[in-house]
Design a protein around this motif. Structure first.
Motif, PDB file in Angstrom:
ATOM      1  N   GLU A 265       0.814  -1.208   0.000  1.00  0.00           N
ATOM      2  CA  GLU A 265       0.000   0.000   0.000  1.00  0.00           C
ATOM      3  C   GLU A 265       0.848   1.257   0.000  1.00  0.00           C
ATOM      4  O   GLU A 265       0.508   2.266  -0.642  1.00  0.00           O
ATOM      5  CB  GLU A 265      -0.909  -0.001   1.230  1.00  0.00           C
ATOM      6  CG  GLU A 265      -1.798   1.233   1.370  1.00  0.00           C
ATOM      7  CD  GLU A 265      -2.741   1.421   0.188  1.00  0.00           C
ATOM      8  OE1 GLU A 265      -3.062   2.586  -0.122  1.00  0.00           O
ATOM      9  OE2 GLU A 265      -3.150   0.405  -0.414  1.00  0.00           O
ATOM     10  N   GLU A 266       2.005   1.231   0.664  1.00  0.00           N
ATOM     11  CA  GLU A 266       2.866   2.403   0.701  1.00  0.00           C
ATOM     12  C   GLU A 266       3.393   2.731  -0.692  1.00  0.00           C
ATOM     13  O   GLU A 266       3.436   3.899  -1.093  1.00  0.00           O
ATOM     14  CB  GLU A 266       4.027   2.159   1.666  1.00  0.00           C
ATOM     15  CG  GLU A 266       4.909   3.372   1.899  1.00  0.00           C
ATOM     16  CD  GLU A 266       4.199   4.502   2.637  1.00  0.00           C
ATOM     17  OE1 GLU A 266       4.705   5.647   2.584  1.00  0.00           O
ATOM     18  OE2 GLU A 266       3.133   4.245   3.241  1.00  0.00           O
ATOM     19  N   LEU A 267       3.782   1.710  -1.426  1.00  0.00           N
ATOM     20  CA  LEU A 267       4.248   1.932  -2.796  1.00  0.00           C
ATOM     21  C   LEU A 267       3.138   2.476  -3.668  1.00  0.00           C
ATOM     22  O   LEU A 267       3.383   3.321  -4.536  1.00  0.00           O
ATOM     23  CB  LEU A 267       4.788   0.639  -3.394  1.00  0.00           C
ATOM     24  CG  LEU A 267       6.228   0.263  -3.045  1.00  0.00           C
ATOM     25  CD1 LEU A 267       6.599  -1.055  -3.705  1.00  0.00           C
ATOM     26  CD2 LEU A 267       7.196   1.355  -3.477  1.00  0.00           C
ATOM     27  N   ARG A 268       1.932   2.022  -3.453  1.00  0.00           N
ATOM     28  CA  ARG A 268       0.808   2.525  -4.251  1.00  0.00           C
ATOM     29  C   ARG A 268       0.578   4.012  -3.974  1.00  0.00           C
ATOM     30  O   ARG A 268       0.190   4.763  -4.869  1.00  0.00           O
ATOM     31  CB  ARG A 268      -0.457   1.718  -3.971  1.00  0.00           C
ATOM     32  CG  ARG A 268      -0.362   0.272  -4.441  1.00  0.00           C
ATOM     33  CD  ARG A 268      -1.739  -0.308  -4.724  1.00  0.00           C
ATOM     34  NE  ARG A 268      -2.568  -0.340  -3.548  1.00  0.00           N
ATOM     35  CZ  ARG A 268      -2.612  -1.367  -2.678  1.00  0.00           C
ATOM     36  NH1 ARG A 268      -1.840  -2.426  -2.886  1.00  0.00           N
ATOM     37  NH2 ARG A 268      -3.409  -1.346  -1.624  1.00  0.00           N
ATOM     38  N   ARG A 269       0.813   4.437  -2.737  1.00  0.00           N
ATOM     39  CA  ARG A 269       0.697   5.872  -2.433  1.00  0.00           C
ATOM     40  C   ARG A 269       1.744   6.666  -3.214  1.00  0.00           C
ATOM     41  O   ARG A 269       1.460   7.731  -3.759  1.00  0.00           O
ATOM     42  CB  ARG A 269       0.878   6.109  -0.926  1.00  0.00           C
ATOM     43  CG  ARG A 269      -0.259   5.565  -0.065  1.00  0.00           C
ATOM     44  CD  ARG A 269      -0.177   6.130   1.343  1.00  0.00           C
ATOM     45  NE  ARG A 269      -1.163   5.530   2.212  1.00  0.00           N
ATOM     46  CZ  ARG A 269      -0.919   4.525   3.053  1.00  0.00           C
ATOM     47  NH1 ARG A 269       0.309   4.005   3.110  1.00  0.00           N
ATOM     48  NH2 ARG A 269      -1.863   4.026   3.824  1.00  0.00           N
ATOM     49  N   TYR A 270       2.964   6.157  -3.230  1.00  0.00           N
ATOM     50  CA  TYR A 270       4.013   6.832  -3.997  1.00  0.00           C
ATOM     51  C   TYR A 270       3.655   6.876  -5.476  1.00  0.00           C
ATOM     52  O   TYR A 270       3.887   7.885  -6.158  1.00  0.00           O
ATOM     53  CB  TYR A 270       5.342   6.104  -3.807  1.00  0.00           C
ATOM     54  CG  TYR A 270       5.999   6.366  -2.467  1.00  0.00           C
ATOM     55  CD1 TYR A 270       6.392   7.645  -2.101  1.00  0.00           C
ATOM     56  CD2 TYR A 270       6.251   5.330  -1.578  1.00  0.00           C
ATOM     57  CE1 TYR A 270       7.008   7.892  -0.880  1.00  0.00           C
ATOM     58  CE2 TYR A 270       6.867   5.556  -0.355  1.00  0.00           C
ATOM     59  CZ  TYR A 270       7.235   6.843  -0.009  1.00  0.00           C
ATOM     60  OH  TYR A 270       7.846   7.089   1.193  1.00  0.00           O
ATOM     61  N   LEU A 271       3.109   5.801  -5.981  1.00  0.00           N
ATOM     62  CA  LEU A 271       2.741   5.755  -7.401  1.00  0.00           C
ATOM     63  C   LEU A 271       1.625   6.741  -7.706  1.00  0.00           C
ATOM     64  O   LEU A 271       1.617   7.362  -8.777  1.00  0.00           O
ATOM     65  CB  LEU A 271       2.325   4.339  -7.788  1.00  0.00           C
ATOM     66  CG  LEU A 271       3.460   3.315  -7.868  1.00  0.00           C
ATOM     67  CD1 LEU A 271       2.888   1.905  -8.018  1.00  0.00           C
ATOM     68  CD2 LEU A 271       4.387   3.630  -9.035  1.00  0.00           C
ATOM     69  N   ARG A 272       0.693   6.890  -6.784  1.00  0.00           N
ATOM     70  CA  ARG A 272      -0.378   7.874  -7.010  1.00  0.00           C
ATOM     71  C   ARG A 272       0.182   9.291  -7.035  1.00  0.00           C
ATOM     72  O   ARG A 272      -0.324  10.153  -7.762  1.00  0.00           O
ATOM     73  CB  ARG A 272      -1.455   7.719  -5.930  1.00  0.00           C
ATOM     74  CG  ARG A 272      -2.367   6.509  -6.142  1.00  0.00           C
ATOM     75  CD  ARG A 272      -3.598   6.575  -5.246  1.00  0.00           C
ATOM     76  NE  ARG A 272      -3.257   6.293  -3.862  1.00  0.00           N
ATOM     77  CZ  ARG A 272      -3.282   5.077  -3.307  1.00  0.00           C
ATOM     78  NH1 ARG A 272      -3.611   4.033  -4.052  1.00  0.00           N
ATOM     79  NH2 ARG A 272      -2.971   4.899  -2.039  1.00  0.00           N
ATOM     80  N   ASP A 273       1.228   9.533  -6.242  1.00  0.00           N
ATOM     81  CA  ASP A 273       1.869  10.853  -6.282  1.00  0.00           C
ATOM     82  C   ASP A 273       2.527  11.089  -7.644  1.00  0.00           C
ATOM     83  O   ASP A 273       2.440  12.196  -8.204  1.00  0.00           O
ATOM     84  CB  ASP A 273       2.921  10.945  -5.171  1.00  0.00           C
ATOM     85  CG  ASP A 273       3.613  12.291  -5.148  1.00  0.00           C
ATOM     86  OD1 ASP A 273       2.950  13.304  -4.860  1.00  0.00           O
ATOM     87  OD2 ASP A 273       4.831  12.341  -5.445  1.00  0.00           O
ATOM     88  N   VAL A 274       3.171  10.060  -8.185  1.00  0.00           N
ATOM     89  CA  VAL A 274       3.752  10.177  -9.524  1.00  0.00           C
ATOM     90  C   VAL A 274       2.649  10.419 -10.551  1.00  0.00           C
ATOM     91  O   VAL A 274       2.825  11.207 -11.504  1.00  0.00           O
ATOM     92  CB  VAL A 274       4.554   8.909  -9.877  1.00  0.00           C
ATOM     93  CG1 VAL A 274       5.084   8.985 -11.307  1.00  0.00           C
ATOM     94  CG2 VAL A 274       5.709   8.717  -8.911  1.00  0.00           C
ATOM     95  N   THR A 275       1.512   9.755 -10.365  1.00  0.00           N
ATOM     96  CA  THR A 275       0.382   9.954 -11.284  1.00  0.00           C
ATOM     97  C   THR A 275      -0.091  11.396 -11.266  1.00  0.00           C
ATOM     98  O   THR A 275      -0.403  11.970 -12.316  1.00  0.00           O
ATOM     99  CB  THR A 275      -0.778   9.019 -10.902  1.00  0.00           C
ATOM    100  OG1 THR A 275      -0.328   7.657 -10.929  1.00  0.00           O
ATOM    101  CG2 THR A 275      -1.939   9.180 -11.868  1.00  0.00           C
ATOM    102  N   ASP A 276      -0.133  11.999 -10.078  1.00  0.00           N
ATOM    103  CA  ASP A 276      -0.542  13.407  -9.982  1.00  0.00           C
ATOM    104  C   ASP A 276       0.412  14.304 -10.758  1.00  0.00           C
ATOM    105  O   ASP A 276      -0.021  15.212 -11.487  1.00  0.00           O
ATOM    106  CB  ASP A 276      -0.596  13.842  -8.516  1.00  0.00           C
ATOM    107  CG  ASP A 276      -1.727  13.164  -7.751  1.00  0.00           C
ATOM    108  OD1 ASP A 276      -2.668  12.682  -8.420  1.00  0.00           O
ATOM    109  OD2 ASP A 276      -1.652  13.098  -6.512  1.00  0.00           O
TER     110      ASP A 276
END
Length: 374
Positions: A254-265
């Motif tokens: 889940e932590e990596l998914r948060r980082y990935l969502r930041d990259v998506t933004d």
């Protein structure tokens, strides 16, 4: 080597592999590091987020990986040859379709899953300040249990910087191959920011050229529009890749998914700005066409005015020529040396000729004046 047997991919790449092994004799003996080191940029084996081995070749990397449980190999290649791809395909059971894409390049950004292996295609961008152009390069990644393979077909992105960054963040690197994938994605998207700034500066210069009447503005607008379209093709498909990685279907972290969502933004902002660039360039092209048309109309009006002025002058010259022609004609007639001519011996003949000349000239003058020729 998987499960004690050599993996043989099928399809077209399998036949290509057979031909290569027959030509160089790879099937008879394992690869030597010297034979596979040509496109190898860096190879490292990590355990719990720390590098504990820096093999000099692929064969040594395989050996280190097999000797250490829970280790992860990160292999970086730059335009590898068929031998290196062959070795990696056998060792890590890479799918032949993904391997063919990695060899041939020229792919759109995408994410594909082959069993437990992810195949990711990215298109990095770099702005060349000297030439004021955007350079695009292709990056292929194979992400699987215990390994990360990067295959670069261009100068960007700077994966050495990504590796140094990750090696200083052991806790993040300990999350495994997906953490490396996140770091590379973050580097690629961060690399888009200077490109956006460069394109924005070029557009400002184009606006100055357009309103300054530069005749080369149209060509530069077309060239910049082509770069913006290529940038869109590189950045926009990456949104779906990040969405697929962030939705949890490929990672349970889940932590990596948060980082990935930041990259998506960040990528979303880039895509929106690039879309705006494309619309702005279309408007600039329209304005430029309008200004060019207005300039042509002004030139046509100037030519028309000059032609009209010449016609007016020609009318005046023609009118005076016609007026002066009348007395010339009369004088020429009476200047002929014939003995028998009317009015030659008439007492009022000279006065009659003068009055006739004045009458004809006056009549022509009145006619031309009423028509506006004089």
């Amino acid at each position: 080597m998987v499960g004690g047997r050599r993996f043989r991919p099928g399809g077209g790449f399998g036949r290509q592999l057979d031909e290569y092994e027959t030509r160089v004799g790879v099937a008879a003996a394992p690869e030597s590091p010297a034979a596979l080191q040509g496109g190898l940029v860096d190879s490292a084996v990590y355990r719990q987020g720390h590098r504990f081995a820096s093999p000099s070749g692929l064969a040594e990397t395989y050996r280190c990986l097999q000797e250490q449980d829970g280790a992860m190999a990160w292999i970086g290649l730059y335009r590898p040859d068929i031998g290196q791809i062959t070795s990696l395909a056998r060792e890590f059971r890479l799918h032949d379709l993904a391997v063919e894409d990695a060899i041939n390049a020229h792919q759109r950004p995408k994410l594909e899953r082959y069993g437990h292996t992810l195949f990711v295609v990215l298109r990095a961008a770099r702005y060349d300040d000297l030439r004021e152009e955007v350079e695009f390069s292709e990056l292929h990644l194979f992400i699987g249990p215990g390994f990360v393979i990067t295959v670069r077909h261009g100068e960007a992105p700077d994966l050495a910087a990504v590796r140094r960054r990750m090696e200083t963040e052991a806790q993040m690197l300990a999350r495994g191959p997906e953490a490396v994938l996140y770091a590379i994605l973050d580097q690629v998207v961060d690399g888009y920011a200077p490109v956006v700034a460069g394109l924005e500066n070029d557009i400002d210069e184009i606006e100055t050229q357009v309103f300054g009447g530069d005749p080369n503005a149209s060509r530069r607008i077309y060239g910049l529009s082509r770069e913006v379209i290529q940038f869109q093709r590189a950045a926009r498909p990456l949104l779906s890749v990040l969405d697929a990685l962030a939705d949890g279907s490929t990672s349970a972290d889940e932590e990596l998914r948060r980082y990935l969502r930041d990259v998506t933004d960040h990528l979303t902002q880039v895509v929106e700005r690039v879309d705006g660039f494309r619309h702005l360039l279309q408007n600039i092209l329209t304005v430029n066409a309008t200004l060019v048309s207005q300039q042509q109309n002004e030139e046509m009006r100037s030519l028309t005015a000059a032609s009209y002025s010449q016609n007016e002058e020609l009318k005046k010259v023609s009118s005076w020529a016609a007026i002066l022609f009348a007395p010339t004609l009369i004088g020429t007639v009476y200047g002929m040396n014939f003995v028998h001519m009317p009015e030659l011996h008439w007492r009022f003949g000279y006065l009659f000729a003068l009055l006739l000349m004045l009458l004809v000239c006056g009549t022509l003058y009145v006619i031309f004046k009423r028509r506006g020729w004089l």
